[in-house]
Enzyme design. Structure first.
Site, PDB file in Angstrom:
ATOM      1  N   SER A   7       0.842  -1.198   0.000  1.00 23.54           N
ATOM      2  CA  SER A   7       0.000   0.000   0.000  1.00 23.54           C
ATOM      3  C   SER A   7       0.875   1.245   0.000  1.00 23.54           C
ATOM      4  O   SER A   7       1.669   1.451   0.924  1.00 23.54           O
ATOM      5  CB  SER A   7      -0.886   0.017   1.239  1.00 23.54           C
ATOM      6  N   HIS A  32      -1.328  -1.260  -4.071  1.00 20.53           N
ATOM      7  CA  HIS A  32      -2.608  -0.933  -3.432  1.00 20.53           C
ATOM      8  C   HIS A  32      -2.641   0.576  -3.176  1.00 20.53           C
ATOM      9  O   HIS A  32      -1.698   1.142  -2.625  1.00 20.53           O
ATOM     10  CB  HIS A  32      -2.703  -1.714  -2.120  1.00 20.53           C
ATOM     11  N   ASP A  34      -4.738   3.685  -1.539  1.00 21.73           N
ATOM     12  CA  ASP A  34      -5.774   4.018  -0.561  1.00 21.73           C
ATOM     13  C   ASP A  34      -6.299   5.434  -0.777  1.00 21.73           C
ATOM     14  O   ASP A  34      -5.594   6.413  -0.543  1.00 21.73           O
ATOM     15  CB  ASP A  34      -5.208   3.887   0.851  1.00 21.73           C
ATOM     16  N   MET A  36      -8.981   8.237   0.337  1.00 25.70           N
ATOM     17  CA  MET A  36      -9.837   8.623   1.470  1.00 25.70           C
ATOM     18  C   MET A  36     -10.339  10.043   1.259  1.00 25.70           C
ATOM     19  O   MET A  36      -9.605  10.895   0.758  1.00 25.70           O
ATOM     20  CB  MET A  36      -9.044   8.553   2.786  1.00 25.70           C
ATOM     21  N   HIS A  65      -8.450   1.254  -3.620  1.00 24.99           N
ATOM     22  CA  HIS A  65      -9.353   1.015  -2.476  1.00 24.99           C
ATOM     23  C   HIS A  65     -10.014   2.344  -2.117  1.00 24.99           C
ATOM     24  O   HIS A  65      -9.365   3.227  -1.566  1.00 24.99           O
ATOM     25  CB  HIS A  65      -8.505   0.448  -1.330  1.00 24.99           C
ATOM     26  N   MET A  67     -12.085   4.452   0.074  1.00 25.32           N
ATOM     27  CA  MET A  67     -12.711   4.670   1.384  1.00 25.32           C
ATOM     28  C   MET A  67     -13.393   6.032   1.297  1.00 25.32           C
ATOM     29  O   MET A  67     -12.957   7.016   1.909  1.00 25.32           O
ATOM     30  CB  MET A  67     -11.636   4.620   2.482  1.00 25.32           C
ATOM     31  N   MET A 136     -11.388  -6.099   5.725  1.00 26.39           N
ATOM     32  CA  MET A 136     -10.546  -5.148   6.458  1.00 26.39           C
ATOM     33  C   MET A 136     -10.168  -5.751   7.808  1.00 26.39           C
ATOM     34  O   MET A 136     -11.048  -6.192   8.560  1.00 26.39           O
ATOM     35  CB  MET A 136     -11.275  -3.821   6.676  1.00 26.39           C
ATOM     36  N   GLY A 143      -2.541   3.886   8.119  1.00 24.63           N
ATOM     37  CA  GLY A 143      -1.629   2.761   8.063  1.00 24.63           C
ATOM     38  C   GLY A 143      -1.042   2.519   9.453  1.00 24.63           C
ATOM     39  O   GLY A 143      -1.204   3.339  10.359  1.00 24.63           O
ATOM     40  N   GLY A 144      -0.374   1.400   9.607  1.00 32.69           N
ATOM     41  CA  GLY A 144       0.387   1.140  10.826  1.00 32.69           C
ATOM     42  C   GLY A 144      -0.434   0.744  12.045  1.00 32.69           C
ATOM     43  O   GLY A 144       0.070   0.781  13.159  1.00 32.69           O
ATOM     44  N   ASP A 174      -6.536  -6.542   4.452  1.00 31.06           N
ATOM     45  CA  ASP A 174      -5.878  -5.226   4.466  1.00 31.06           C
ATOM     46  C   ASP A 174      -5.874  -4.665   5.882  1.00 31.06           C
ATOM     47  O   ASP A 174      -6.930  -4.407   6.456  1.00 31.06           O
ATOM     48  CB  ASP A 174      -6.658  -4.292   3.529  1.00 31.06           C
ATOM     49  N   GLY A 175      -4.656  -4.465   6.412  1.00 30.14           N
ATOM     50  CA  GLY A 175      -4.502  -3.811   7.705  1.00 30.14           C
ATOM     51  C   GLY A 175      -3.733  -4.653   8.694  1.00 30.14           C
ATOM     52  O   GLY A 175      -4.156  -5.763   9.028  1.00 30.14           O
ATOM     53  N   SER A 197       2.920  -0.446   5.943  1.00 28.83           N
ATOM     54  CA  SER A 197       4.110  -0.184   6.758  1.00 28.83           C
ATOM     55  C   SER A 197       5.107  -1.339   6.704  1.00 28.83           C
ATOM     56  O   SER A 197       6.318  -1.108   6.748  1.00 28.83           O
ATOM     57  CB  SER A 197       3.696   0.129   8.195  1.00 28.83           C
TER      58      SER A 197
HETATM   59  C1  DX5 Z   1      -6.121   1.438   6.001  1.00 25.83           C
HETATM   60  C2  DX5 Z   1      -5.709   1.202   4.559  1.00 25.83           C
HETATM   61  C3  DX5 Z   1      -4.638   0.172   4.456  1.00 25.83           C
HETATM   62  C4  DX5 Z   1      -3.345   0.592   5.110  1.00 25.83           C
HETATM   63  C5  DX5 Z   1      -2.566  -0.628   5.485  1.00 25.83           C
HETATM   64  O1  DX5 Z   1      -7.163   2.353   6.031  1.00 25.83           O
HETATM   65  O2  DX5 Z   1      -6.823   0.739   3.804  1.00 25.83           O
HETATM   66  O3  DX5 Z   1      -4.418  -0.191   3.105  1.00 25.83           O
HETATM   67  O4  DX5 Z   1      -2.555   1.407   4.294  1.00 25.83           O
HETATM   68  O5  DX5 Z   1      -1.424  -0.247   6.203  1.00 25.83           O
HETATM   69  P1  DX5 Z   1      -0.665  -1.257   7.179  1.00 25.83           P
HETATM   70  O6  DX5 Z   1      -0.234  -2.432   6.352  1.00 25.83           O
HETATM   71  O7  DX5 Z   1       0.489  -0.454   7.675  1.00 25.83           O
HETATM   72  O8  DX5 Z   1      -1.637  -1.650   8.255  1.00 25.83           O
HETATM   73 ZN    ZN Z   2      -6.432  -0.213   1.776  1.00 25.13          ZN
END
Ligand code: DX5
Ligand code: ZN
Length: 217
Positions: A7, A32, A34, A36, A65, A67, A136, A143-144, A174-175, A197
């Site tokens: 991601s 990937h 993200d 938002m 993705h 969101m 999810m 992230g993280g 994912d996550g 991450s």
């Molecule tokens: C969260 C995102 C994920 C995120 C994953 O809202 O949809 O794709 O970037 O990050 P890690 O792998 O660090 O949890």
């Molecule tokens: Zn994502």
């Protein structure tokens, strides 16, 4: 072996094209992305212009993705920008079936995501119309975060649901995916592992991707 989709949320946005190329060189299968909107989730990230820039930087399939609260307003623009797949949320304020159909009609693979608190039953009506189900394993937005307990059971339940329905979609998680839980997620049912991450905050992307695949050095 699972498909690995780093991601770019955890990448260095000032060097995004280089980061995309580095992920590709390190063995990533997809990238990937993200998106938002500050509505569906609190943060605002990126839009179609950045997807277009990534499209020029790499040939990796772009797994977008969304969101966002109103995906129906933006899917065609993301497809034009170069998205290979577009995943919307079952919790979004949209006509889910119509938006999934619009993604396919525009030429991309439709995916459907559900948040950790959302029961799997909510995606049941769409199983025959999606190419990807995104489970999810954190509450979306950042992230993280830590992998939510119960996500492995949800992945197993998703796999059973796919078999029952005779459907052919891929299951993505994912996550909070790290080398220590990647193999568990894949064994539970995930075909595609998203990792932000774990890849972009590592010193060696290739080593990080190998570790996620469960391949020894
Ligand atoms: C969260 C995102 C994920 C995120 C994953 O809202 O949809 O794709 O970037 O990050 P890690 O792998 O660090 O949890
Ligand atoms: Zn994502």
């Amino acid at each position: 072996m699972p498909t690995i989709a780093p991601s770019i949320l955890s990448a260095d946005f000032g060097r995004l094209a280089d980061e995309a190329r580095a992920a590709a060189a390190a063995g990533a299968d997809w990238l990937h992305v993200d998106v938002m909107d500050g509505q569906f989730v609190p943060p605002i990230t990126i839009g179609p212009a950045v997807v277009h820039a990534l499209r020029r930087a790499t040939t990796l399939p772009l797994d977008v993705h969304l969101m966002i609260q109103h995906p129906e307003r933006h899917v065609s623009e993301f497809v034009r920008a170069g998205a290979a797949g577009i995943t919307i949320h079952v919790e979004a304020e949209t006509d889910v079936a119509a938006t999934l159909a619009a993604i396919r009609a525009a030429g991309a693979r439709p995916g459907l995501a559900l948040n950790p608190p959302t029961p799997l039953d909510h995606v049941r009506p769409y199983l025959k119309t999606i190419d990807l189900l995104l489970v999810m394993s954190v509450n979306p937005g950042w992230g993280g975060q830590a992998f939510v307990e119960g996500s492995l059971e949800k992945l197993s339940a998703a796999r059973r649901l796919r078999a029952e329905a005779g459907a052919g979609f891929a299951i993505e998680v994912d996550g909070g995916i790290k080398p220590h839980n990647a193999a568990l997620a894949a064994a539970a049912g995930a075909d595609v592992l998203v990792a932000g991450s774990a890849v972009f905050e590592s010193r060696d992307y290739a080593e990080a991707i190998r570790a996620l695949r469960g391949a020894a050095r």
